[in-house]
Write a protein that holds these residues in place. Structure first.
Motif, PDB file in Angstrom:
ATOM      1  N   TRP A 115     -14.914  22.106  -6.159  1.00 13.36           N
ATOM      2  CA  TRP A 115     -15.016  20.829  -6.877  1.00 13.36           C
ATOM      3  C   TRP A 115     -16.069  20.945  -7.982  1.00 13.36           C
ATOM      4  N   HIS A 116     -17.186  21.565  -7.679  1.00  9.99           N
ATOM      5  CA  HIS A 116     -18.262  21.689  -8.667  1.00  9.99           C
ATOM      6  C   HIS A 116     -17.806  22.528  -9.860  1.00  9.99           C
ATOM      7  N   ALA A 117     -17.181  23.674  -9.586  1.00  4.85           N
ATOM      8  CA  ALA A 117     -16.753  24.556 -10.675  1.00  4.85           C
ATOM      9  C   ALA A 117     -15.671  23.906 -11.529  1.00  4.85           C
ATOM     10  N   LEU A 118     -14.756  23.178 -10.885  1.00  6.23           N
ATOM     11  CA  LEU A 118     -13.647  22.584 -11.617  1.00  6.23           C
ATOM     12  C   LEU A 118     -14.055  21.343 -12.398  1.00  6.23           C
ATOM     13  N   ILE A 119     -14.889  20.498 -11.807  1.00  8.13           N
ATOM     14  CA  ILE A 119     -15.165  19.185 -12.387  1.00  8.13           C
ATOM     15  C   ILE A 119     -16.564  19.063 -12.971  1.00  8.13           C
ATOM     16  N   GLU A 120     -17.565  19.655 -12.342  1.00  4.89           N
ATOM     17  CA  GLU A 120     -18.949  19.353 -12.687  1.00  4.89           C
ATOM     18  C   GLU A 120     -19.652  20.427 -13.503  1.00  4.89           C
ATOM     19  N   ALA A 121     -19.327  21.695 -13.268  1.00  4.89           N
ATOM     20  CA  ALA A 121     -20.078  22.789 -13.900  1.00  4.89           C
ATOM     21  C   ALA A 121     -19.945  22.731 -15.416  1.00  4.89           C
ATOM     22  N   GLU A 122     -21.024  23.010 -16.114  1.00  9.72           N
ATOM     23  CA  GLU A 122     -21.021  22.931 -17.576  1.00  9.72           C
ATOM     24  C   GLU A 122     -20.152  23.997 -18.216  1.00  9.72           C
ATOM     25  N   ASP A 123     -19.919  25.112 -17.506  1.00 12.59           N
ATOM     26  CA  ASP A 123     -19.112  26.188 -18.075  1.00 12.59           C
ATOM     27  C   ASP A 123     -17.688  26.191 -17.507  1.00 12.59           C
ATOM     28  N   ALA A 124     -17.220  25.017 -17.077  1.00  7.75           N
ATOM     29  CA  ALA A 124     -15.896  24.961 -16.453  1.00  7.75           C
ATOM     30  C   ALA A 124     -14.784  25.369 -17.396  1.00  7.75           C
ATOM     31  N   SER A 125     -15.007  25.218 -18.711  1.00  6.63           N
ATOM     32  CA  SER A 125     -13.960  25.564 -19.678  1.00  6.63           C
ATOM     33  C   SER A 125     -14.004  27.036 -20.076  1.00  6.63           C
ATOM     34  N   ALA A 126     -14.853  27.824 -19.377  1.00  4.35           N
ATOM     35  CA  ALA A 126     -15.003  29.226 -19.758  1.00  4.35           C
ATOM     36  C   ALA A 126     -13.808  30.084 -19.356  1.00  4.35           C
ATOM     37  N   ASP A 127     -12.926  29.576 -18.521  1.00  3.14           N
ATOM     38  CA  ASP A 127     -11.728  30.316 -18.118  1.00  3.14           C
ATOM     39  C   ASP A 127     -10.923  30.674 -19.359  1.00  3.14           C
ATOM     40  N   ALA A 128     -10.798  31.965 -19.620  1.00  2.16           N
ATOM     41  CA  ALA A 128     -10.168  32.402 -20.877  1.00  2.16           C
ATOM     42  C   ALA A 128      -8.718  31.966 -20.999  1.00  2.16           C
ATOM     43  N   SER A 129      -8.039  31.812 -19.878  1.00  2.00           N
ATOM     44  CA  SER A 129      -6.615  31.500 -19.947  1.00  2.00           C
ATOM     45  C   SER A 129      -6.320  30.012 -20.023  1.00  2.00           C
ATOM     46  N   ARG A 130      -7.325  29.152 -19.878  1.00  6.61           N
ATOM     47  CA  ARG A 130      -7.064  27.714 -19.736  1.00  6.61           C
ATOM     48  C   ARG A 130      -6.487  27.119 -21.015  1.00  6.61           C
ATOM     49  N   PRO A 131      -5.330  26.452 -20.916  1.00  8.15           N
ATOM     50  CA  PRO A 131      -4.747  25.792 -22.094  1.00  8.15           C
ATOM     51  C   PRO A 131      -5.343  24.403 -22.292  1.00  8.15           C
ATOM     52  N   TYR A 132      -4.975  23.772 -23.376  1.00 10.20           N
ATOM     53  CA  TYR A 132      -5.354  22.389 -23.633  1.00 10.20           C
ATOM     54  C   TYR A 132      -4.217  21.464 -23.203  1.00 10.20           C
ATOM     55  N   PRO A 133      -4.522  20.226 -22.830  1.00  7.51           N
ATOM     56  CA  PRO A 133      -3.442  19.264 -22.562  1.00  7.51           C
ATOM     57  C   PRO A 133      -2.593  19.083 -23.822  1.00  7.51           C
ATOM     58  N   PHE A 134      -1.297  19.050 -23.660  1.00  8.64           N
ATOM     59  CA  PHE A 134      -0.404  18.913 -24.796  1.00  8.64           C
ATOM     60  C   PHE A 134      -0.397  17.471 -25.315  1.00  8.64           C
ATOM     61  N   TYR A 135      -0.292  17.348 -26.636  1.00  9.41           N
ATOM     62  CA  TYR A 135      -0.124  16.039 -27.268  1.00  9.41           C
ATOM     63  C   TYR A 135       1.383  15.795 -27.368  1.00  9.41           C
ATOM     64  N   LEU A 136       1.844  14.658 -26.848  1.00 10.80           N
ATOM     65  CA  LEU A 136       3.266  14.358 -26.784  1.00 10.80           C
ATOM     66  C   LEU A 136       3.605  13.165 -27.670  1.00 10.80           C
ATOM     67  N   ALA A 137       4.810  13.174 -28.207  1.00 12.46           N
ATOM     68  CA  ALA A 137       5.240  12.137 -29.138  1.00 12.46           C
ATOM     69  C   ALA A 137       6.154  11.129 -28.459  1.00 12.46           C
ATOM     70  N   TYR A 138       6.177   9.931 -28.989  1.00 13.56           N
ATOM     71  CA  TYR A 138       7.128   8.906 -28.573  1.00 13.56           C
ATOM     72  C   TYR A 138       8.341   8.952 -29.489  1.00 13.56           C
ATOM     73  N   ALA A 139       9.487   8.530 -28.954  1.00  7.40           N
ATOM     74  CA  ALA A 139      10.685   8.401 -29.785  1.00  7.40           C
ATOM     75  C   ALA A 139      10.522   7.200 -30.705  1.00  7.40           C
ATOM     76  N   ILE A 140      10.829   7.395 -31.969  1.00  9.06           N
ATOM     77  CA  ILE A 140      10.691   6.311 -32.931  1.00  9.06           C
ATOM     78  C   ILE A 140      11.919   5.406 -32.849  1.00  9.06           C
ATOM     79  N   GLU A 141      11.699   4.115 -32.828  1.00 14.61           N
ATOM     80  CA  GLU A 141      12.788   3.160 -32.716  1.00 14.61           C
ATOM     81  C   GLU A 141      13.206   2.693 -34.106  1.00 14.61           C
ATOM     82  N   GLY A 142      14.503   2.821 -34.384  1.00  8.60           N
ATOM     83  CA  GLY A 142      15.007   2.342 -35.671  1.00  8.60           C
ATOM     84  C   GLY A 142      14.818   3.305 -36.815  1.00  8.60           C
ATOM     85  N   GLY A 143      14.381   4.523 -36.549  1.00  8.95           N
ATOM     86  CA  GLY A 143      14.220   5.494 -37.620  1.00  8.95           C
ATOM     87  C   GLY A 143      12.925   5.306 -38.383  1.00  8.95           C
TER      88      GLY A 143
END
Length: 532
Positions: A185-213
């Motif tokens: 829990w500490h390494a995943l959530i609390e540790a300051e270097d939690a993002s040091a995992d070289a393989s970790r991706p970023y959360p994807f930004y997703l789009a909404y369907a546009i209504e009416g064009g």
């Protein structure tokens, strides 16, 4: 287990986001670290392996309940969930066991290695010690089917409240292939270097369907347009001299696309690209269709011939890390300029290509592009506000997708099967056919697109018009015509019709069409010729 059961009940019995967030937040503040870690894992799909076969569980459940196995089997499809069926048929009792969630999971994983006799003793003892929701959750854990109505966004919101940390930072920490076995829990959530995992991706930004064009978009000059490619959305990560490829579904796919390993020779360390994985043959103006990419999707290892026949590139359309710095906060126009600079000197053989932007001045220009999308093997257009940061999850306002209208065909329902879960008492899964002379040729299945009222109407009709039964499947009188929508079509020797559809669903129930006006196999083959 009792605390987790109380959390599960609070989440399961409410549709209100605030109640779910409050329940999760309280749990994350009070539970032990290892239980909190396993809760996040379970709610994000990281479940223990199934310890006992469903066949054995059904047999043991019927035995303890004192009912014939055939009666249990009749109950199962009505309830729609094995864990719930067992919990309902077993004699009721109060929970007398105080083991924690993590302790139960440890015990389950130990029994995974045992023989059937030891497994049975363990399961029957657990059923005797647990009652109510705790017993139901145990059944879910042992079947490996723990699914809860908690989105990643909702969970990170609750974690942010409980830990007083930034929500977007937590969303990033929870990405990747972590598991309670290899982190804390500490390494995943609390540790300051939690993002040091070289393989970790970023959360994807997703789009909404546009209504009416796009006609309603104000100030066209504030927007950017690009193709919505028909491939696999992915992130290519270059860190520490290595490369990693992640799908939007948080699946590590590095080994499936070995040609992307050469990206480290063309782009600097500390680069993360967001883009589309596409089959793109040298010299072609547009990528190959999704059908060409499909054989690559499920392959853990790729033979040399398939690498030659279906070479994959990442068509990059966003830059979210550069020289080791997270640049998601920068405006899209600025990130795009940096991406163009990074890609300007890429050699033709590089496995990364720059996805082009589509210049436009008016909505009419966008309509013209969209009319050409299918010919470019694209699903439609993406519209992005030039000043938008790269956010996490699906947000309204800055990114929109304008997809092509789906392909459609009118087909006849010939088989019906009951659904599962809340639809266990309704016939919701249908097989459809097209006409071929006097015969009907099955070509696809679909189970979504209708209202609950329509499903109830069809269920009543199916019960009165069943011709034969094949286990849970009912053959029905060919009568009702439905408009089937789908995103693509391809040849398939595995199907009697010779075709397979991509994302089939019911668009509408054609009460106005008789059986004689349903489409034919020739119509289907003509669509295959044009769009396959």
């Amino acid at each position: 287990m009792k605390a987790f059961a109380a959390l599960f009940t609070a989440i399961d019995q409410s549709t209100k986001t605030t109640i779910k967030v409050n329940a999760l937040s309280d749990y994350f503040q009070e539970a032990d670290d290892i239980d909190k870690l396993w809760t996040i894992a379970l709610f994000s799909g990281r479940r223990p392996k199934r310890a006992v076969t469903t066949t054995k569980l059904r047999e043991w459940g019927a035995e303890v309940a004192g009912v014939p196995l055939w009666l249990f089997e009749e109950c199962y499809p009505i309830v729609g969930d094995l864990a719930e069926t067992i919990a309902l048929v077993l004699p009721p009792n109060q929970t007398t066991d105080n083991r924690s969630l993590s302790q139960w999971i440890t015990d389950l994983r130990e029994v995974y290695k045992a023989d059937d006799e030891a497994k049975k003793a363990f399961v029957l003892d657990a059923w005797a010690r647990l009652g109510g929701t705790e017993r139901f959750i145990f059944n879910k854990l042992i079947t490996g089917g723990m699914r809860v109505g908690v989105s990643q966004k909702l969970m990170t919101r609750a974690l942010a409240r409980a830990t007083m940390r930034d929500e977007s930072e937590l969303a990033h920490r929870l990405m990747g292939n972590w598991h309670p076995d290899d982190t804390t829990w500490h390494a995943l959530i609390e540790a300051e270097d939690a993002s040091a995992d070289a393989s970790r991706p970023y959360p994807f930004y997703l789009a909404y369907a546009i209504e009416g064009g796009p006609d309603a978009l104000e100030t066209p000059e504030d927007w950017r347009a690009e193709w919505k490619w028909d491939g696999i959305r992915g992130q290519l990560i270059l860190r520490g001299g290595e490369h990693f490829v992640w799908s939007r579904g948080e699946e590590l796919m590095t080994d499936r696309f070995p040609e992307l390993a050469r990206a480290v020779d063309y782009l600097p360390d500390g680069t993360v690209l967001d883009g589309e994985l596409l089959v793109w043959h040298a010299g072609e103006e547009y990528p190959a269709s999704f059908n060409t990419l499909q054989p690559r999707i499920g392959r853990k290892t790729v033979p040399k011939k398939l690498l030659t026949d279906a070479p994959v590139v990442l068509h990059a359309y966003d830059l979210i890390e550069w020289q080791g710095a997270d640049i998601r906060h920068l405006p899209f126009a600025e990130r795009r300029a940096m991406l163009e600079q990074a890609c300007k000197d890429l050699a033709p053989e590089a496995p990364v290509k720059l996805s082009p932007q589509l210049p436009f001045k008016t909505p009419a220009d966008l309509h013209a592009y969209r009319d050409r999308a299918r010919g470019a093997h694209a699903e439609g257009l993406m519209l992005k506000r030039a000043d938008s940061p790269y956010l996490a999850g699906r947000k309204k306002g800055d990114w929109w997708k304008w997809k092509l209208a789906p392909l459609t065909i009118d087909a006849v329902m010939i088989y019906a099967q009951a659904g599962s879960g809340r639809r266990a008492n309704l016939f919701t899964d249908y097989t459809f056919a097209v006409r071929d002379g006097d015969a009907l040729v099955p070509f696809t299945k679909a189970y979504s697109g209708l209202t609950d009222k329509e499903f109830r109407q069809i269920t009543t009709w199916v019960r009165k018009n069943t011709l034969q039964r094949f286990g849970p499947v009912r053959q029905v009188t060919p009568h009702h015509v439905f408009e089937i929508a789908f995103e693509g079509i391809q040849a398939s020797p595995r199907h009697k019709s010779g075709v397979a559809l991509r994302f089939p669903r019911m668009l509408r129930w054609r009460h106005d069409k008789p059986l004689s006006e349903a489409n034919t196999l020739d119509d289907l083959n003509e669509m295959l010729r044009i769009f396959g």
